[in-house]
Design a protein around this motif. Structure first.
Motif, PDB file in Angstrom:
ATOM      1  N   UNK A  94       0.816  -1.214   0.000  1.00 26.13           N
ATOM      2  CA  UNK A  94       0.000   0.000   0.000  1.00 26.13           C
ATOM      3  C   UNK A  94       0.853   1.269   0.000  1.00 26.13           C
ATOM      4  N   UNK A  95       2.173   1.105  -0.212  1.00 24.87           N
ATOM      5  CA  UNK A  95       3.053   2.275  -0.232  1.00 24.87           C
ATOM      6  C   UNK A  95       3.261   2.914   1.117  1.00 24.87           C
ATOM      7  N   UNK A  96       3.166   2.127   2.178  1.00 25.61           N
ATOM      8  CA  UNK A  96       3.242   2.658   3.537  1.00 25.61           C
ATOM      9  C   UNK A  96       4.559   2.335   4.236  1.00 25.61           C
ATOM     10  N   UNK A  97       5.565   1.876   3.470  1.00 28.51           N
ATOM     11  CA  UNK A  97       6.900   1.628   4.002  1.00 28.51           C
ATOM     12  C   UNK A  97       7.886   2.509   3.247  1.00 28.51           C
ATOM     13  N   UNK A  98       8.740   3.209   3.986  1.00 25.53           N
ATOM     14  CA  UNK A  98       9.786   4.014   3.364  1.00 25.53           C
ATOM     15  C   UNK A  98      11.114   3.718   4.033  1.00 25.53           C
TER      16      UNK A  98
END
Length: 909
Positions: free
Chosen positions: A635-639
């Protein structure tokens, strides 16, 4: 203090960077590029007798074997050893020698601030004596590793461990990155050790990390003992110490931020070039070096403002008697936070106590051995390192489970079925008006705690399972049946939530227990009846019961048993553990399994990602955090950021995108430590200012204080500021960890007056500079007078936010996910999304701390670290183990005291 950082790489350039980084004055070589860790070449260490660079020396039995011990560190020698090569002929000493490996570990030993201040203003002879004492203490801590920690690896996959001879290049520095006096040494411990049979191999870092607290305390104890021999008075300062006569104000002055130093240099006429050098200082990556004359003059001038000079420092050497060593206090400390402990904890607590007692390493070692044989310490059968408890702790926990079993068998306090069903129906109608309904689990739990036999009942509820809503219905049933319902929790904020969520009159658990105790008149000595008494018509509800330690739980059970009341414990053993010793809630669930009802269904997550977010929470709880993070990553929630500052900026940027000044509590920014939250708060304020969400045109500056009234420095407060209260004040309606928004600022007779609208809608004005009123009437007139226990509330720690719920959460993963329990709290606060931001240097250091290989990168590295998130760190009790005969102490002779590290300049390459 002691910090530990792994050093690794894959190229010759990486080797060179690690070889250079501890030396603040490396010689500039042709075509050398400035890299993180290199400097401008000025000399900062003005105690150095050489002009070749940072004082350095090789130490360790391994260094002695290859003829390096006592010599200054040469760069070529360092680069070979970092790669696992012999320093003379370059042959490989370990498998996979070369530039692609874990090179070693930076063990940084830092003296207490008061020691560095005294050193900074002392005359030359005393400076040299203090520096030598520091060197000796560092050497002893390293020698302790060789004598007691099995750090050498052998056998398949390095599974076997043994003692070894080590090699460390030690560099002594005099200032912090902020250019304040700070004596510290970087002991660059090579990932290379000679085993007892003469062969060489890599070292196992896990043992060093596990013993970090003990090693730091041993360093401080040896340093304190030598300072006492010089005549200085020493007093305890938490787990550290300070020199008597150096004020806390002086310590704060020499712990300033870089921005303050820039301002001071400019105000005092330092040239702009020096100010420019400081302005470019990156406190995480680089330490620019300021000329020694500038630093020395600045330190003396600032110290003089606090009455410190070479003459007054000499006057502090009065030869005061050291404090007496108290073994009983050490025994209490050993079980202050955990029911059981290992030998490393004994070393730690004895060394901490020794700091003020004039005890050197030999005395500490003897006391550890004697404590192991003390009749008060009980040996336990456990896998891994030997484990112990105390007879006092064992007796408390045995009585705790005995009382629980008696209470669980009591056959009164029942609410009749019709009354219980009616309360459930009424509650269901009320929540239906809010768009919800009671789940079947909630209905069964209400029935369990109201209609089931037993004066002890427990609810084990997962995060977001609706425990508070369930308790509101149970309260209706109890009150309809004629019972009085009282609530309590460890934190007043949680008790406040119980009151507002379940309409149960609540207070802190400490206050409840105090109200049940008999008092004593301070004048006559006569006993005073307790303010409150319980009877069979009372029901006590404890929220967040997993945070209650064994001592407090036993006291509570004893009161309930003696009075005939009923006790209901509600919490989650999978969330954060008790600060005090003992996993009491879990122990009681094991003891009385029939008294437990479960709430497992997660009702918190909402929106289009709800199902996936529920899976994230469930997987984390189960210990499968790797899969949980994979879902977040999809979901694009890790950076993943390249550095710590970049990661902090990413985290704040994500958080700011969700921040709504009208609903500020719905964007939550979490970190593990107060230091991290301080950085995040500063970044958050700058971001909000740039977006026009903070109005600093009328901003005021105040001094904030801790609970004891000690200054923590100054803070600027603007309109729209988010603040968190850090101490309870009942008569002002202030709860610790409660947050609010600044709605008005003004200047009054006693300085700034700050009006805050709390998140519950109430409003109050605090006047930090006004004396706290003494009379009850005066307090009612000005309840916020003298209240300065506030901090910025944009970021908070995981511990501070257990029980908090927000629409969107951003986690700055600076170690906040080191266990399943912490990760579960971090990832279960959200209604809609949780984002996690990692810093690559933290990932690499965490890999080393976990004993993992460093070659993995990116998300693969994170998944390895997530193994820590999957490991439970639930607290045990002494009852979880079988008592055994005491094994022989593992405190074998450590040999003679080590020689101090001599002053040596860095040798030329």
């Amino acid at each position: 203090m002691l910090s530990i950082h792994a050093k690794k790489g894959s190229t010759a350039e990486h080797v060179a960077q690690v070889a250079d980084y501890p030396d603040e004055q490396p010689e500039q070589r042709p075509n050398q590029q400035n890299r993180p860790g290199t400097s401008t070449g000025a000399i900062e260490d003005y105690y150095s007798q050489s002009n070749g660079g940072t004082p350095s020396i090789w130490v360790g039995a391994g260094a002695e074997t290859i003829g390096l011990a006592g010599q200054a560190v040469e760069r070529e020698t360092m680069t070979r050893l970092l790669q696992g090569l012999h320093p003379e002929d370059g042959r490989a000493l370990v498998d996979k020698a070369g530039p692609q490996r874990r090179y070693g570990y930076d063990l940084t030993f830092s003296a207490p601030k008061s020691v560095s201040i005294v050193w900074a203003v002392a005359d030359r002879d005393l400076r040299e004596a203090i520096a030598t004492a520091h060197d000796t203490a560092v050497a002893q801590a390293l020698r302790h590793i060789e004598a007691h920690l099995p750090v050498a690896r052998r056998g398949h996959a390095g599974e076997e461990r043994e003692l070894a001879h080590l090699i460390a290049g030690v560099y002594r520095h005099a200032s912090s990155r902020e250019q304040d006096p700070q004596i510290h040494s970087h002991a660059l411990l090579m990932n290379l050790a000679q085993r007892l049979d003469g062969t060489w191999g890599a070292i196992e870092s896990w043992e060093i990390y596990r013993h970090k607290m003990a090693l730091g305390a041993l360093y401080r104890a040896v340093l304190a003992q030598q300072l006492q021999e010089m005549g200085f008075g020493i007093e305890r300062d938490g787990d550290s110490f300070r020199i008597l006569g150096v004020s806390e104000d002086a310590e704060r002055e020499f712990s300033r931020r870089r921005q303050q130093i820039e301002k001071l240099l400019l105000e005092r006429g330092r040239d702009n070039a020096q100010a420019a050098a400081l302005a470019t200082l990156d406190t995480r990556r680089r330490k620019e070096v300021v000329d020694r004359a500038i630093l020395a003059a600045d330190w003396r001038e600032r110290a003089a403002e606090f009455g410190l000079s070479a003459e007054t420092v000499q006057a502090l050497r009065q030869g005061l008697l050291a404090a007496s060593y108290d073994r009983a206090a050490v025994l209490r400390d050993l079980t202050a936070h955990d029911s059981t402990f290992e030998e490393r904890h004994i070393w730690h607590r004895v060394a901490v106590a020794a700091q003020a007692c004039g005890m050197g390493y030999a005395e500490i070692r003897t006391e550890v051995a004697q404590l192991r044989r003390d009749a008060e310490i009980v040996s336990l059968q456990a896998p891994g390192p030997a484990r112990f408890t105390t007879r006092e702790m064992q007796a408390i926990e045995r009585q705790m489970v005995t009382d629980a079993q008696v209470l669980a068998a009591v056959d009164w306090h029942l609410v009749d079925g019709a009354t219980a069903r009616r309360a459930i129906e009424e509650s269901d109608r009320e929540v239906w008006q809010k768009g919800f309904s009671l789940s079947e689990e909630q209905r069964r739990a209400i029935w369990h705690i109201t209609h089931r036999i037993g004066a002890l009942q427990m609810i084990q509820g997962h995060a977001g399972a609706g425990k508070t809503t369930m308790l509101d219905a149970a309260r209706r049933a109890w009150e309809a049946a004629g019972f009085r319902v009282h609530g309590a929790a460890i934190a007043k904020k949680a008790a406040h939530g119980l009151f507002h969520g379940a309409n149960i009159d609540s207070q802190s658990l400490a206050a409840l227990l105090l109200s049940l105790k008999t008092g004593e008149d301070p004048v006559t000595g006569k006993q005073i009846p307790p303010p409150r008494t319980l009877s069979a018509r009372d029901v006590i509800v404890i929220d967040e019961a997993g945070m209650v330690g064994s001592r407090m739980m036993q006291e509570l059970l004893a009161q309930v048993l003696a009075s005939g009341a009923k006790l209901v414990l509600v919490g989650d053993v999978a969330q954060l553990q008790a600060i005090d010793a003992g996993g009491a809630f879990q122990a009681l669930q094991k003891t009385c399994p029939d008294a437990v009802a479960y709430l497992k269904e997660n009702l918190r997550q909402r929106g289009e990602k709800a199902e996936d977010m529920k899976k994230v929470v469930a997987l984390t709880r189960q210990g499968d955090a790797a899969k949980a993070l994979e879902i977040l990553d999809r979901h694009g929630l890790i950076e993943i950021a390249d550095g710590w500052p970049e990661a902090a900026a990413m985290a704040v940027g994500r958080w700011a995108n969700f921040y709504d000044a009208g609903r500020p509590q719905e964007a939550l920014l979490l970190a593990a430590t107060n230091a991290a939250t301080e950085t995040l708060n500063a970044l958050a304020r700058d971001t909000l200012k740039n977006r026009g969400l903070l109005d600093d045109r009328q901003a005021v500056t105040i001094t904030v204080r801790d609970r004891q009234g000690k200054s923590l420095g100054q803070r600027e407060i603007a309109l729209g500021e988010r603040l968190v209260f850090r101490a309870n004040r009942s008569y002002a309606g202030i709860l610790n960890n409660e947050a609010g928004t600044v709605t008005a600022l003004s200047e009054g007779f006693h300085g700034p007056e700050i009006t805050i609208r709390k998140d519950d809608g109430s409003e109050l004005t605090i006047i930090p500079g006004q004396p706290i009123p003494e009379g009850r009437t005066e307090r009612q007139i000005s309840p916020g007078a003298g209240y300065a226990q506030i901090e910025y509330a944009y970021a908070g720690t995981t511990h501070r936010n257990q029980g908090t719920t927000a629409d969107h959460v951003v986690v700055f993963a600076d170690g906040s996910m080191e266990s399943r329990e912490k990760a579960y709290v971090d990832l279960s606060r959200m209604r809609h999304t949780t984002a996690v931001v990692f810093a690559r240097p933290d990932i690499e250091n965490d890999l080393a701390e976990l004993g993992m290989e460093p070659e993995v990168q990116g998300f693969d590295a994170i998944k390895k670290i997530i193994g820590a998130m999957s490991r439970s760190q639930q607290k045990d009790t002494s009852l979880d183990y079988v008592v055994t005969d005491k094994p022989e102490p593992e405190t074998g002779a450590a040999g003679p005291a080590p020689a101090p590290l001599p002053h040596r300049g860095r040798a030329a390459s």
